[in-house]
Design a protein around this motif. Structure first.
Motif, mmCIF file in Angstrom:
data_model
loop_
_atom_site.group_PDB
_atom_site.id
_atom_site.type_symbol
_atom_site.label_atom_id
_atom_site.label_comp_id
_atom_site.label_asym_id
_atom_site.label_seq_id
_atom_site.Cartn_x
_atom_site.Cartn_y
_atom_site.Cartn_z
ATOM 1 N N ARG A 25 0.846 -1.204 0.000
ATOM 2 C CA ARG A 25 0.000 0.000 0.000
ATOM 3 C C ARG A 25 0.875 1.244 0.000
ATOM 4 N NH1 ARG A 25 -3.870 0.810 4.643
ATOM 5 N NH2 ARG A 25 -2.044 0.206 5.849
ATOM 6 N N THR A 26 0.462 2.257 -0.756
ATOM 7 C CA THR A 26 1.205 3.505 -0.805
ATOM 8 C C THR A 26 0.244 4.690 -0.821
ATOM 9 O OG1 THR A 26 1.290 3.616 -3.221
ATOM 10 C CG2 THR A 26 3.090 2.435 -2.103
ATOM 11 N N ALA A 27 0.811 5.858 -0.579
ATOM 12 C CA ALA A 27 0.083 7.119 -0.738
ATOM 13 C C ALA A 27 0.996 8.073 -1.494
ATOM 14 C CB ALA A 27 -0.286 7.701 0.628
ATOM 15 N N PRO A 28 0.419 8.994 -2.259
ATOM 16 C CA PRO A 28 1.269 9.905 -3.025
ATOM 17 C C PRO A 28 1.934 10.948 -2.128
ATOM 18 C CG PRO A 28 -1.042 10.471 -3.299
ATOM 19 C CD PRO A 28 -1.012 9.186 -2.532
ATOM 20 N N VAL A 29 3.142 11.340 -2.497
ATOM 21 C CA VAL A 29 3.831 12.471 -1.881
ATOM 22 C C VAL A 29 3.733 13.627 -2.860
ATOM 23 C CG1 VAL A 29 5.998 13.351 -0.979
ATOM 24 C CG2 VAL A 29 5.402 10.941 -0.657
ATOM 25 N N PRO A 32 4.117 20.696 -2.733
ATOM 26 C CA PRO A 32 3.126 21.758 -2.501
ATOM 27 C C PRO A 32 3.299 22.974 -3.399
ATOM 28 C CG PRO A 32 4.726 21.700 -0.723
ATOM 29 C CD PRO A 32 4.988 20.499 -1.566
ATOM 30 N N ALA A 33 4.431 23.079 -4.081
ATOM 31 C CA ALA A 33 4.624 24.200 -5.001
ATOM 32 C C ALA A 33 3.981 23.958 -6.350
ATOM 33 C CB ALA A 33 6.117 24.474 -5.186
ATOM 34 N N THR A 34 3.687 22.686 -6.662
ATOM 35 C CA THR A 34 3.094 22.360 -7.960
ATOM 36 C C THR A 34 1.780 21.612 -7.848
ATOM 37 O OG1 THR A 34 4.233 20.224 -8.097
ATOM 38 C CG2 THR A 34 5.419 22.158 -8.948
ATOM 39 N N GLU A 35 1.479 21.082 -6.654
ATOM 40 C CA GLU A 35 0.312 20.229 -6.412
ATOM 41 C C GLU A 35 0.391 18.915 -7.182
ATOM 42 O OE1 GLU A 35 -3.569 22.257 -6.260
ATOM 43 O OE2 GLU A 35 -2.482 24.131 -6.644
ATOM 44 N N LYS A 36 1.588 18.547 -7.615
ATOM 45 C CA LYS A 36 1.767 17.311 -8.371
ATOM 46 C C LYS A 36 2.563 16.296 -7.556
ATOM 47 C CE LYS A 36 1.666 19.604 -12.868
ATOM 48 N NZ LYS A 36 0.327 19.084 -13.208
ATOM 49 N N PRO A 37 2.241 15.008 -7.700
ATOM 50 C CA PRO A 37 2.997 13.987 -6.976
ATOM 51 C C PRO A 37 4.450 13.930 -7.449
ATOM 52 C CG PRO A 37 0.911 13.117 -7.790
ATOM 53 C CD PRO A 37 1.122 14.445 -8.458
ATOM 54 N N VAL A 38 5.343 13.700 -6.490
ATOM 55 C CA VAL A 38 6.750 13.503 -6.828
ATOM 56 C C VAL A 38 7.211 12.088 -6.489
ATOM 57 C CG1 VAL A 38 7.421 15.921 -6.630
ATOM 58 C CG2 VAL A 38 7.444 14.462 -4.589
ATOM 59 N N GLY A 39 6.381 11.347 -5.790
ATOM 60 C CA GLY A 39 6.735 9.996 -5.404
ATOM 61 C C GLY A 39 5.624 9.380 -4.580
ATOM 62 N N ASP A 40 5.963 8.278 -3.915
ATOM 63 C CA ASP A 40 4.995 7.557 -3.096
ATOM 64 C C ASP A 40 5.631 7.210 -1.750
ATOM 65 O OD1 ASP A 40 2.665 7.060 -4.984
ATOM 66 O OD2 ASP A 40 4.338 6.240 -6.135
ATOM 67 N N VAL A 41 4.773 7.040 -0.752
ATOM 68 C CA VAL A 41 5.224 6.612 0.565
ATOM 69 C C VAL A 41 4.541 5.287 0.903
ATOM 70 C CG1 VAL A 41 3.442 8.042 1.682
ATOM 71 C CG2 VAL A 41 5.387 7.211 3.014
ATOM 72 N N PRO A 42 5.286 4.295 1.349
ATOM 73 C CA PRO A 42 4.663 3.026 1.735
ATOM 74 C C PRO A 42 3.930 3.152 3.059
ATOM 75 C CG PRO A 42 7.016 2.941 2.168
ATOM 76 C CD PRO A 42 6.756 4.249 1.479
ATOM 77 N N LEU A 43 2.867 2.399 3.205
ATOM 78 C CA LEU A 43 2.051 2.438 4.415
ATOM 79 C C LEU A 43 2.130 1.096 5.134
ATOM 80 C CD1 LEU A 43 -1.101 4.252 2.948
ATOM 81 C CD2 LEU A 43 0.922 5.265 4.028
ATOM 82 N N ALA A 44 2.442 1.151 6.414
ATOM 83 C CA ALA A 44 2.672 -0.077 7.181
ATOM 84 C C ALA A 44 1.371 -0.807 7.488
ATOM 85 C CB ALA A 44 3.387 0.257 8.489
ATOM 86 N N THR A 45 1.474 -2.114 7.526
ATOM 87 C CA THR A 45 0.392 -2.961 8.017
ATOM 88 C C THR A 45 0.635 -3.256 9.493
ATOM 89 O OG1 THR A 45 1.571 -5.014 7.534
ATOM 90 C CG2 THR A 45 0.244 -4.063 5.758
ATOM 91 N N VAL A 207 8.760 3.930 10.211
ATOM 92 C CA VAL A 207 7.509 3.471 9.610
ATOM 93 C C VAL A 207 6.655 4.649 9.196
ATOM 94 C CG1 VAL A 207 7.505 1.327 10.964
ATOM 95 C CG2 VAL A 207 6.295 3.344 11.836
ATOM 96 N N PHE A 208 5.763 4.388 8.266
ATOM 97 C CA PHE A 208 4.731 5.339 7.845
ATOM 98 C C PHE A 208 3.411 4.575 7.816
ATOM 99 C CE2 PHE A 208 8.692 6.197 5.504
ATOM 100 C CZ PHE A 208 8.997 7.448 6.007
ATOM 101 N N GLY A 209 2.312 5.308 7.825
ATOM 102 C CA GLY A 209 1.032 4.625 7.761
ATOM 103 C C GLY A 209 -0.116 5.516 8.159
ATOM 104 N N GLU A 210 -1.290 4.923 8.263
ATOM 105 C CA GLU A 210 -2.468 5.649 8.720
ATOM 106 C C GLU A 210 -2.215 6.090 10.155
ATOM 107 O OE1 GLU A 210 -5.873 7.571 8.487
ATOM 108 O OE2 GLU A 210 -5.041 6.402 6.821
ATOM 109 N N PRO A 211 -2.160 7.416 10.435
ATOM 110 C CA PRO A 211 -1.711 7.889 11.749
ATOM 111 C C PRO A 211 -2.441 7.269 12.932
ATOM 112 C CG PRO A 211 -1.783 9.713 10.216
ATOM 113 C CD PRO A 211 -2.372 8.536 9.494
#
Length: 482
Positions: A25-29, A32-45, A207-211
């Protein structure tokens, strides 16, 4: 590996390995200067988090048994790498958070100093021998508390994580840190410096994920022994409450609404220049940002004129562009919030002296804004703006100004300007805040503590006090054989 934008392919760091996570699972990064994605962040289970916790428990056993001299050596090696990589880390930070490259790179360089300070201070975590009865050796020892769960926001992508990581590791603790999903690349770059410096596997897990899911899992785990959080007051109260249910200590560095009092004997031009510089740093997205300007009525016109001049001189733009002095807000939520606060103040009678609106371009840009005639019941006077908004109001009596400054439930930072030593002392004694600056709007420093009163949290970061939360005090009474 990097993307076409020069942004890294972000991974979590669990049990000594860089991993994508159990389900991918990922979420876009978003830039904020362009409002465009530059990458993705994985989300922990949940399984990822359990692996991180188990690794942290094993890592703690290894790290606490590592001699302090060796721990310090590894941490200094990591600091060397941070300095070498500061420009690259700064660029990553600007891509995902938006602040000007100069600010991001400076932040990346400063964190190496934070790490060095705490690494050296670990050598001074002294116990003591207490005179006692004959035949009894009474001592006090300070030992690492155990695995730490830490949570940090997006506004200082390097500084926020490093405060927690450096204090924990210097104390001999392991740490599972959940950095912001909006600024994951910077956190991963910091962790890579520790890995490359030879930090044993398990001592740090990222880790990253749903806070809400991650915080509940980490706080509730029997592995975790301390909760360390920087963020908003509502979330801090929630996490502190969850920690309290399982009798775990917590360190809380929460929001504020910092007052600035400009006394009758101050130089209004100098005060306005210094206050404006601090106000628009990081687009006002700083928990200690000056955000309520209480100016003596005899100085208010001169102060306001200079503040407006300073605001209009700010160059707003992409943080990677030459000459930019203020970047975008971090996300659409912040942009909507400052728009709402400005509209509410104007509806209640405030005057916009400059700014007051989002800029007509892609990106989350809002103009540096100065408001006067702001009534006390405007939301802006009681709600932390966390953006480039500067309400200026007059006062006639210093006691009145201090009463207004202290009227909110926050108590993080406060600022005062005066040419009188006696008045300065009145401000120091009168402000209800944990961080005070007189005749400037200085930021945090490694060698002195930072932290809040009241709803702005408890515990301190920086200075010798920084290690207190990460150490437990053990009293030992040893009856000697006679």
């Amino acid at each position: 590996m990097t993307t076409d934008h020069g942004y890294p392919a972000v991974r979590m760091y669990i049990a000594g390995e860089w991993v994508q996570g159990g389900t991918g699972r990922t979420a876009p990064v978003v830039n904020p200067a362009t409002e465009k994605p530059v990458g993705d962040v994985p989300l922990a289970t949940a399984d990822d988090l359990d692996r991180a916790l188990a690794s942290s428990a094993e890592g703690f056993k290894v790290w606490r048994a590592t001699p302090v001299a060796r721990r310090t050596e590894i941490l200094h090696a990591a600091a060397d790498l941070l300095e070498e990589r500061a420009a690259d880390i700064g660029r990553i930070s600007t891509l995902e958070q938006g602040k000007p490259l100069r600010e991001s790179t400076g932040e990346a360089r400063r964190v190496s100093g934070t790490l060095r300070w705490h690494a050296d201070d670990a050598r001074r975590a002294y116990g003591r021998i207490i005179p006692s009865e004959p035949g009894t050796l009474l001592s006090v020892r300070r030992e690492p508390i155990g695995p730490v769960a830490a949570f940090v926001p997006w506004n200082f992508p390097a500084g926020g994580p490093m405060r927690k990581i450096s204090s924990a590791l210097a104390s001999g603790c392991s740490i599972v840190i959940k950095a912001s999903e909006e600024t994951p690349g910077t956190a991963a770059a910091l962790v890579a410096c520790f890995v490359d410096a030879g930090l044993p596997a398990g001592v740090i897990n990222l880790v990253f994920g749903e806070p809400a899911e991650v915080s509940a899992h980490l706080i509730g785990s029997p592995v975790t022994r301390l909760i360390a959080f920087t963020g908003s007051v509502p979330v801090g109260k929630l996490l502190a409450g969850e920690a309290g249910k399982v009798m775990k200590p917590s360190l809380m560095e929460l929001g504020g609404h910092a007052p600035v009092i400009v006394c009758a004997d101050a130089d209004p031009v100098k005060a306005a220049r210094k206050a404006a510089q601090a106000k628009f740093a990081n687009a006002g997205q700083v928990c200690t940002s000056p955000s309520r300007f209480l100016v003596h009525e005899s100085l208010i016109e001169a102060f306001t004129a200079e503040f407006v001049k300073a605001a209009e001189a700010v160059v707003v733009g992409d943080g990677l562009a030459d000459g930019t002095t203020m970047g975008p807000l971090a996300n659409e939520r912040r942009l909507e919030s400052v728009e709402r606060l400005t509209a509410d103040a104007v509806r209640r009678g405030a005057t916009v002296r400059t700014g007051g609106e989002r800029l007509d371009r892609p990106g989350y840009f809002f103009a540096p804004t100065v408001l006067t005639d702001v009534p006390a019941d405007a939301d802006l006077m009681s709600e932390e703006p966390f953006g480039p908004l500067a309400p200026i109001v007059p006062f006639t009596d210093l006691d009145e100004a201090l009463a207004v400054a202290n009227s909110l439930p926050y108590g993080l930072a406060a600022y005062g300007f005066t040419e009188s030593a006696a008045t300065a002392e009145r401000l120091v004694e009168g402000f209800e805040a944990g961080i005070l600056s007189i005749n400037h709007c200085g930021g945090s420093v490694h060698e002195a503590p930072s932290g809040g009163f009241k709803d702005s949290g408890y515990g301190r970061e920086g200075g010798p006090e920084a290690l207190d939360a990460y150490l437990v005090t053990k009293r030992v009474s040893h009856l000697l054989a006679g």
